[in-house]
Design an enzyme around this catalytic site. Structure first.
Site, PDB file in Angstrom:
ATOM      1  N   CYS A 105      50.657   5.853  29.448  1.00  0.00           N
ATOM      2  CA  CYS A 105      51.173   4.750  28.635  1.00  0.00           C
ATOM      3  C   CYS A 105      51.444   5.224  27.204  1.00  0.00           C
ATOM      4  O   CYS A 105      52.479   4.928  26.614  1.00  0.00           O
ATOM      5  CB  CYS A 105      50.186   3.591  28.633  1.00  0.00           C
ATOM      6  SG  CYS A 105      50.784   2.105  27.783  1.00  0.00           S
ATOM      7  N   CYS A 202      44.629  -2.316  32.322  1.00  0.00           N
ATOM      8  CA  CYS A 202      45.171  -3.628  31.934  1.00  0.00           C
ATOM      9  C   CYS A 202      45.854  -4.360  33.075  1.00  0.00           C
ATOM     10  O   CYS A 202      45.999  -5.580  33.029  1.00  0.00           O
ATOM     11  CB  CYS A 202      46.140  -3.465  30.766  1.00  0.00           C
ATOM     12  SG  CYS A 202      47.654  -2.549  31.152  1.00  0.00           S
TER      13      CYS A 202
END
Length: 357
Positions: A105, A202
């Site tokens: 990410c 997440c």
């Protein structure tokens, strides 16, 4: 006069919100941006409660930007996030490894996609809420250094950084503790001052990684296998898929034993999961691949972290060719896990790292 134009990655959490507020206070021209990376309607996760970049987090980031009176953009990055983060995460589990999606990410979205946006908006800098700091060495080269808060330090996730962009980065909260950050947010009436930190992965809800893969990638999870006792190979039971197990795991094995058992190996070819006692989790060496170095490796010994929560251990590094290195530790380390990152430091300075095979 402005110190320069800064694009601030605002996740809707307290750290990035304080980063933006500090930069405004310091005289920068600040632009906020949030990446919409995941549709939380697809899973059982409470938005805004330990999430990152959900619709509620976007609203929180926008509210902070409004209070700071700065421009604010939302980028839909769901396709990039799936391609660069979620798909590799799933593939890694199906290869018998334990993935580290936060590094991807950072690599492909925060410090790649947002760098493009920074240039598009004619910004001089990109800023995030990472707990890290920057300094120049004796040669004048900028490098990444650990933060003031050793418990929150996030340099472990930054080893894949393109070193050419380091001089363009700002980490405003890197010199602060978490308590300092929350106190500053409260003092400045930021609505996220006491907001819960994002935790875990997440996009994975409470049902866990295995169920996430079953639900979203059913075509990859058809094969079951055997759980075997190390070193005899005795079959203890059948299991429901290797994506439910990770190296060093103790809970959820579904077997009883007079001594605690842990996952020692996940074999992606045979679909066997090997379990054994704690003593078999220790090793004094490992092989790493796909290495990325931010600094010259001009020393004999390094401090190496083999997971985010690892305190670091002394080791030596040997180039064995083919882009791979052998790492030999001074003392044996527990649960050196394939798929995790091995990150190298010289003192507090981040040198780079590679992926554990």
């Amino acid at each position: 006069m402005s110190k320069g134009r800064v694009l601030v990655a605002m996740s809707g959490g307290v750290d990035s919100s304080v980063a933006a507020a500090l930069l405004v206070e310091q005289g920068y021209e600040v632009i906020g941006v949030t990446m919409q990376v995941w549709d939380y309607t697809q899973c059982n996760i409470d938005e805004g409660k330990g999430t990152c970049c959900s619709s509620e987090d976007v609203d929180d980031a926008r509210a902070v930007a409004d209070k700071l009176d700065i421009p604010f953009y939302v980028l839909n990055c769901e396709d990039e996030f799936k391609e660069k983060v979620i798909d590799p995460f799933v593939n890694s589990y199906m290869e018998g490894k334990t993935p580290l999606p936060c590094v991807n990410c950072n690599t492909y979205l925060k410090f790649d996609h947002l760098i493009d946006k920074m240039n598009e908006l004619s910004c001089d800098y990109l800023s995030t809420g990472h707990y890290a700091t920057l300094n120049q060495n004796e040669k004048g080269d900028w490098g990444i250094v650990t933060s003031a808060d050793s418990w929150k330090d996030q340099t472990y996730f930054l080893f894949t950084m393109d070193k050419k962009i380091i001089p363009k980065l700002l980490f405003p909260v890197g010199g602060m503790t978490k308590k300092d950050v929350r106190d500053y947010a409260e003092k400045n009436d930021l609505i996220v001052a006491r907001k819960k930190d994002s935790v875990g992965i997440c996009f994975v809800d409470k049902s866990g990684y295995g169920e996430f893969i079953n639900t979203n990638y059913p075509e990859m999870t058809a094969k079951t296998g055997a759980m075997r006792r190390y070193p005899t190979g005795e079959i203890l039971r059948e299991h429901e898929g290797i994506h439910f197990y990770t190296y060093g795991q103790r809970k959820g094995l579904g077997i009883s034993s007079d001594r605690p058992l842990y996952v020692l190996k996940v074999d992606a070819e045979t679909h066997d999961v090997w379990v054994g006692e704690d003593e078999h989790l220790f090793s004094d060496e490992m092989i790493i691949d796909n290495c990325h170095w931010l600094e010259d490796l001009d020393q004999d010994s390094f401090t190496v972290k083999i997971r985010y929560s690892h305190k670091g251990a002394q080791a030596q590094l040997k180039d064995i060719g083919g882009g791979r290195y052998k790492v030999v530790f001074t003392e044996k380390q527990r649960a050196i896990t394939p798929g995790q990152a091995a990150v190298f430091y010289s003192g507090q300075r981040l040198l780079g790292g590679g992926w554990i095979l």
